[in-house]
Design a protein around this motif. Sequence first.
Motif, PDB file in Angstrom:
ATOM      1  N   VAL A 158      -0.915   5.157   3.560  1.00 21.19           N
ATOM      2  CA  VAL A 158      -2.239   4.522   3.618  1.00 21.19           C
ATOM      3  C   VAL A 158      -2.845   4.427   2.223  1.00 21.19           C
ATOM      4  CG1 VAL A 158      -4.633   4.892   4.372  1.00 21.19           C
ATOM      5  CG2 VAL A 158      -2.777   5.089   6.018  1.00 21.19           C
ATOM      6  N   ILE A 159      -2.767   5.517   1.466  1.00 17.65           N
ATOM      7  CA  ILE A 159      -3.317   5.521   0.113  1.00 17.65           C
ATOM      8  C   ILE A 159      -2.572   4.536  -0.778  1.00 17.65           C
ATOM      9  CG2 ILE A 159      -3.651   6.949  -1.953  1.00 17.65           C
ATOM     10  CD1 ILE A 159      -4.173   9.300   0.025  1.00 17.65           C
ATOM     11  N   GLU A 160      -1.243   4.477  -0.645  1.00 21.58           N
ATOM     12  CA  GLU A 160      -0.451   3.507  -1.412  1.00 21.58           C
ATOM     13  C   GLU A 160      -0.845   2.078  -1.074  1.00 21.58           C
ATOM     14  OE1 GLU A 160       3.608   4.359  -0.432  1.00 21.58           O
ATOM     15  OE2 GLU A 160       3.658   6.199  -1.628  1.00 21.58           O
ATOM     16  N   MET A 161      -1.021   1.808   0.223  1.00 25.25           N
ATOM     17  CA  MET A 161      -1.387   0.447   0.644  1.00 25.25           C
ATOM     18  C   MET A 161      -2.760   0.048   0.099  1.00 25.25           C
ATOM     19  SD  MET A 161       0.064   0.589   4.558  1.00 25.25           S
ATOM     20  CE  MET A 161      -0.951  -0.729   5.129  1.00 25.25           C
ATOM     21  N   LEU A 162      -3.735   0.955   0.164  1.00 27.64           N
ATOM     22  CA  LEU A 162      -5.061   0.659  -0.378  1.00 27.64           C
ATOM     23  C   LEU A 162      -4.989   0.431  -1.880  1.00 27.64           C
ATOM     24  CD1 LEU A 162      -7.282   3.191   1.604  1.00 27.64           C
ATOM     25  CD2 LEU A 162      -7.349   0.698   1.781  1.00 27.64           C
ATOM     26  N   ARG A 163      -4.216   1.269  -2.579  1.00 31.24           N
ATOM     27  CA  ARG A 163      -4.062   1.107  -4.026  1.00 31.24           C
ATOM     28  C   ARG A 163      -3.407  -0.233  -4.368  1.00 31.24           C
ATOM     29  NH1 ARG A 163       0.069   4.624  -5.799  1.00 31.24           N
ATOM     30  NH2 ARG A 163       1.331   2.793  -5.431  1.00 31.24           N
ATOM     31  N   ASP A 164      -2.331  -0.577  -3.643  1.00 31.77           N
ATOM     32  CA  ASP A 164      -1.634  -1.835  -3.903  1.00 31.77           C
ATOM     33  C   ASP A 164      -2.543  -3.035  -3.659  1.00 31.77           C
ATOM     34  OD1 ASP A 164       0.616  -0.353  -4.514  1.00 31.77           O
ATOM     35  OD2 ASP A 164       1.639  -0.771  -2.606  1.00 31.77           O
ATOM     36  N   GLU A 165      -3.310  -2.997  -2.559  1.00 32.71           N
ATOM     37  CA  GLU A 165      -4.225  -4.101  -2.251  1.00 32.71           C
ATOM     38  C   GLU A 165      -5.344  -4.179  -3.292  1.00 32.71           C
ATOM     39  OE1 GLU A 165      -5.481  -3.263   1.738  1.00 32.71           O
ATOM     40  OE2 GLU A 165      -3.586  -3.931   2.600  1.00 32.71           O
ATOM     41  N   LEU A 166      -5.850  -3.018  -3.740  1.00 34.33           N
ATOM     42  CA  LEU A 166      -6.878  -3.011  -4.782  1.00 34.33           C
ATOM     43  C   LEU A 166      -6.329  -3.595  -6.076  1.00 34.33           C
ATOM     44  CD1 LEU A 166      -9.622  -2.282  -5.997  1.00 34.33           C
ATOM     45  CD2 LEU A 166      -8.729   0.040  -6.373  1.00 34.33           C
ATOM     46  N   GLU A 167      -5.128  -3.193  -6.457  1.00 34.80           N
ATOM     47  CA  GLU A 167      -4.522  -3.711  -7.690  1.00 34.80           C
ATOM     48  C   GLU A 167      -4.309  -5.218  -7.611  1.00 34.80           C
ATOM     49  OE1 GLU A 167      -1.009  -1.331  -8.239  1.00 34.80           O
ATOM     50  OE2 GLU A 167      -2.140   0.338  -9.102  1.00 34.80           O
ATOM     51  N   LEU A 168      -3.874  -5.719  -6.451  1.00 34.95           N
ATOM     52  CA  LEU A 168      -3.698  -7.159  -6.281  1.00 34.95           C
ATOM     53  C   LEU A 168      -5.038  -7.877  -6.397  1.00 34.95           C
ATOM     54  CD1 LEU A 168      -1.983  -9.646  -5.617  1.00 34.95           C
ATOM     55  CD2 LEU A 168      -2.311  -9.103  -3.197  1.00 34.95           C
ATOM     56  N   VAL A 194      -6.938   9.466   8.453  1.00 34.42           N
ATOM     57  CA  VAL A 194      -6.698  10.122   9.747  1.00 34.42           C
ATOM     58  C   VAL A 194      -5.735   9.297  10.591  1.00 34.42           C
ATOM     59  CG1 VAL A 194      -7.804  10.823  11.920  1.00 34.42           C
ATOM     60  CG2 VAL A 194      -8.861  11.404   9.742  1.00 34.42           C
ATOM     61  N   TYR A 195      -5.876   7.973  10.569  1.00 33.99           N
ATOM     62  CA  TYR A 195      -4.939   7.121  11.313  1.00 33.99           C
ATOM     63  C   TYR A 195      -3.522   7.305  10.786  1.00 33.99           C
ATOM     64  CZ  TYR A 195      -8.861   4.506  13.376  1.00 33.99           C
ATOM     65  OH  TYR A 195      -9.985   4.143  14.062  1.00 33.99           O
ATOM     66  N   GLY A 196      -3.372   7.346   9.462  1.00 32.05           N
ATOM     67  CA  GLY A 196      -2.058   7.568   8.870  1.00 32.05           C
ATOM     68  C   GLY A 196      -1.486   8.919   9.250  1.00 32.05           C
ATOM     69  N   LEU A 197      -2.347   9.937   9.263  1.00 29.23           N
ATOM     70  CA  LEU A 197      -1.922  11.279   9.647  1.00 29.23           C
ATOM     71  C   LEU A 197      -1.458  11.312  11.100  1.00 29.23           C
ATOM     72  CD1 LEU A 197      -1.713  14.288   8.839  1.00 29.23           C
ATOM     73  CD2 LEU A 197      -4.069  14.540   9.668  1.00 29.23           C
ATOM     74  N   ALA A 198      -2.212  10.647  11.977  1.00 31.62           N
ATOM     75  CA  ALA A 198      -1.850  10.627  13.399  1.00 31.62           C
ATOM     76  C   ALA A 198      -0.541   9.876  13.636  1.00 31.62           C
ATOM     77  CB  ALA A 198      -2.967   9.989  14.210  1.00 31.62           C
ATOM     78  N   ALA A 199      -0.318   8.823  12.854  1.00 31.79           N
ATOM     79  CA  ALA A 199       0.869   7.999  13.064  1.00 31.79           C
ATOM     80  C   ALA A 199       2.138   8.618  12.475  1.00 31.79           C
ATOM     81  CB  ALA A 199       0.656   6.609  12.472  1.00 31.79           C
ATOM     82  N   LYS A 200       2.044   9.117  11.251  1.00 27.22           N
ATOM     83  CA  LYS A 200       3.257   9.565  10.553  1.00 27.22           C
ATOM     84  C   LYS A 200       3.088  10.858   9.763  1.00 27.22           C
ATOM     85  CE  LYS A 200       5.916   5.878  11.268  1.00 27.22           C
ATOM     86  NZ  LYS A 200       7.298   5.816  11.637  1.00 27.22           N
ATOM     87  N   GLY A 201       2.049  11.612  10.054  1.00 23.45           N
ATOM     88  CA  GLY A 201       1.868  12.874   9.348  1.00 23.45           C
ATOM     89  C   GLY A 201       1.541  12.675   7.879  1.00 23.45           C
ATOM     90  N   GLU A 202       2.033  13.592   7.046  1.00 22.20           N
ATOM     91  CA  GLU A 202       1.759  13.531   5.611  1.00 22.20           C
ATOM     92  C   GLU A 202       2.229  12.211   5.009  1.00 22.20           C
ATOM     93  OE1 GLU A 202       2.998  15.864   1.496  1.00 22.20           O
ATOM     94  OE2 GLU A 202       3.452  16.789   3.432  1.00 22.20           O
ATOM     95  N   TYR A 203       3.401  11.745   5.421  1.00 24.85           N
ATOM     96  CA  TYR A 203       3.907  10.471   4.911  1.00 24.85           C
ATOM     97  C   TYR A 203       2.938   9.331   5.243  1.00 24.85           C
ATOM     98  CZ  TYR A 203       6.527   6.174   4.505  1.00 24.85           C
ATOM     99  OH  TYR A 203       6.904   4.900   4.183  1.00 24.85           O
ATOM    100  N   GLY A 204       2.355   9.356   6.432  1.00 25.88           N
ATOM    101  CA  GLY A 204       1.414   8.326   6.838  1.00 25.88           C
ATOM    102  C   GLY A 204       0.179   8.282   5.956  1.00 25.88           C
TER     103      GLY A 204
END
Length: 116
Positions: free
Chosen positions: A77-87, A63-73
């Motif tokens: 957010v999902i990319e960032m969580l995935r990248d941090e999980l992979e690391l 929801v924070y990503g949606l509020a900040a940048k819409g669909e791209y946001g």
Amino acid sequence: MQMLRRGITVKTSYGVKPEMSCVVGAVKGKVPVLFDGGIRRGTDVFKALALGAQAVLIGRPAVYGLAAKGEYGVKRVIEMLRDELELTMALSGCPTLNHISRKHVRTKHERPRAML
């Protein structure tokens, strides 16, 4: 904790709670356990999975990503969580999600304490 038709959702106010392993132990694999609440980083996802969750729900960050940048946001957010999980997985020696286990986390009750 909320009992669902086909699973259990563990809700917390913030962060991954060690009590979740009690829930996982109580259901004994009969129903899936979903972790809801407190997921802010990929390390939180890792901890929830290590404590036995089959999945995590990421409502607020999305929801924070949606509020900040819409669909791209939301995608970001999902990319960032995935990248941090992979690391986190790489640093913990887990090549796949199936390699994440309870031995990768310690709760505050399991920490060694000095007896001075």
